[in-house]
Design an enzyme around this catalytic site. Structure first.
Site, short mmCIF file in Angstrom:
data_model
loop_
_atom_site.label_atom_id
_atom_site.label_comp_id
_atom_site.label_asym_id
_atom_site.label_seq_id
_atom_site.Cartn_x
_atom_site.Cartn_y
_atom_site.Cartn_z
N SER A 1 0.84 -1.19 0.00
CA SER A 1 0.00 0.00 0.00
C SER A 1 0.88 1.24 0.00
O SER A 1 1.62 1.49 0.95
CB SER A 1 -0.91 0.02 1.23
OG SER A 1 -1.55 1.28 1.34
N HIS B 1 -1.53 -1.35 -4.10
CA HIS B 1 -2.78 -0.92 -3.44
C HIS B 1 -2.79 0.59 -3.22
O HIS B 1 -1.83 1.16 -2.71
CB HIS B 1 -2.90 -1.64 -2.10
CG HIS B 1 -4.20 -1.44 -1.40
ND1 HIS B 1 -5.33 -2.17 -1.71
CD2 HIS B 1 -4.57 -0.58 -0.42
CE1 HIS B 1 -6.32 -1.78 -0.94
NE2 HIS B 1 -5.89 -0.81 -0.15
N ASP C 1 -4.90 3.58 -1.34
CA ASP C 1 -5.92 3.99 -0.37
C ASP C 1 -6.33 5.42 -0.71
O ASP C 1 -5.59 6.38 -0.46
CB ASP C 1 -5.36 3.92 1.06
CG ASP C 1 -5.24 2.49 1.54
OD1 ASP C 1 -6.24 1.75 1.44
OD2 ASP C 1 -4.16 2.10 2.02
N MET D 1 -8.57 8.62 -0.12
CA MET D 1 -9.30 9.24 0.98
C MET D 1 -9.64 10.69 0.64
O MET D 1 -8.83 11.40 0.04
CB MET D 1 -8.46 9.21 2.26
CG MET D 1 -7.91 7.85 2.62
SD MET D 1 -6.84 7.96 4.07
CE MET D 1 -6.14 6.32 4.09
N HIS E 1 -8.84 1.43 -3.48
CA HIS E 1 -9.76 1.31 -2.35
C HIS E 1 -10.33 2.70 -2.08
O HIS E 1 -9.62 3.58 -1.58
CB HIS E 1 -9.00 0.76 -1.14
CG HIS E 1 -9.75 0.81 0.15
ND1 HIS E 1 -9.12 0.69 1.37
CD2 HIS E 1 -11.07 0.97 0.42
CE1 HIS E 1 -10.02 0.78 2.34
NE2 HIS E 1 -11.21 0.95 1.78
N MET F 1 -12.19 5.22 -0.17
CA MET F 1 -12.75 5.67 1.11
C MET F 1 -13.23 7.10 0.93
O MET F 1 -12.67 8.06 1.45
CB MET F 1 -11.68 5.58 2.21
CG MET F 1 -11.33 4.17 2.59
SD MET F 1 -9.90 4.07 3.70
CE MET F 1 -8.58 4.06 2.49
N MET G 1 -11.30 -4.89 6.49
CA MET G 1 -10.39 -4.00 7.21
C MET G 1 -10.05 -4.58 8.57
O MET G 1 -10.94 -4.94 9.35
CB MET G 1 -11.01 -2.61 7.37
CG MET G 1 -11.27 -1.87 6.07
SD MET G 1 -9.78 -1.62 5.09
CE MET G 1 -8.77 -0.63 6.22
N ASP H 1 -6.61 -5.76 4.96
CA ASP H 1 -5.80 -4.54 5.00
C ASP H 1 -5.79 -3.96 6.40
O ASP H 1 -6.85 -3.71 6.97
CB ASP H 1 -6.38 -3.52 4.00
CG ASP H 1 -5.58 -2.23 3.94
OD1 ASP H 1 -4.51 -2.14 4.57
OD2 ASP H 1 -6.04 -1.31 3.24
#
Length: 222
Positions: A7, A32, A34, A36, A65, A67, A136, A174
């Protein structure tokens, strides 16, 4: 086959390209992202422009991913930028089937994410449609957190549920995965293991990636 997914949230952004190349040399399988927005979670990371730049140079599949609030508004952008996997949270998404079908219609693998405090039974219906579940093992929003021990039992329960409903669904995990627990997570049933600070906090990213990948290979042989 167990897959390792570094990640980049935990990477040194000044040396991002260099560190991604080290992960590739070390045997990583997926990269990966993340994503946000500071609203769904209390942090801000990066958007599709960064993913697109990396896609031009990175041979690994890119896993986004999301979020973020209103993920449907941005899914196309991430797929067009190069994401081959896109996951969205079950929490707060009132039309999860529509969102999953949108991801798949764009040619990407569709995943649904579940937070530590969310009951697993809420996934039962969507398992008929998704390609993977991202479980998660920390509360989302920040890298470097400690693995929640209860997650191992949740992985086992999710594995059993998937076996009953749709055995083709993969489990991605994760949060807080390090060399001292990566085999436990894999043996509990995880197929894709996301590791952030457990890779990028080490001075030799390539060697650490290779070490974690070897631990996954050992777990498969057991």
């Amino acid at each position: 086959m167990k897959l390792l997914a570094p990640s980049i949230l935990s990477a040194d952004f000044y040396r991002l390209g260099e560190q991604i190349e080290a992960c590739v040399r070390g045997g990583a399988d997926i990269l990966h992202f993340d994503v946000m927005d500071g609203l769904f979670v209390p942090n801000i990371s990066f958007g599709p422009v960064v993913l697109e730049s990396i896609k031009k140079h990175c041979p690994l599949p890119l896993d986004a991913h999301l979020m973020i609030v209103e993920p449907d508004r941005y899914i196309r952008d991430f797929v067009m930028a190069g994401a081959s996997m896109v996951s969205v949270h079950i929490e707060g998404n009132h039309h999860i089937h529509r969102t999953v079908e949108l991801i798949k219609s764009l040619g990407a693998k569709a995943g649904v994410v579940i937070n530590p405090g969310t009951p697993l039974h809420l996934l039962e219906e969507v398992l008929y449609y998704v390609d993977f579940v991202l479980l998660m093992s920390v509360n989302p929003g920040f890298g470097g957190q400690t693995f929640i021990p209860r997650s191992l039992e949740r992985i086992r329960q999710l594995k059993e549920m998937i076996g009953r409903i749709n055995p083709s669904v993969l489990i991605e995990v994760d949060g807080g995965i390090k060399e001292d627990n990566i085999r436990l997570v894999a043996e509990a049933g995880a197929d894709i293991l996301v590791v952030g600070s457990g890779i990028f906090s080490h001075p030799d990213v390539e060697a650490q990636t290779r070490k974690l990948k070897s631990l996954l290979n050992v777990s498969e042989a057991v």
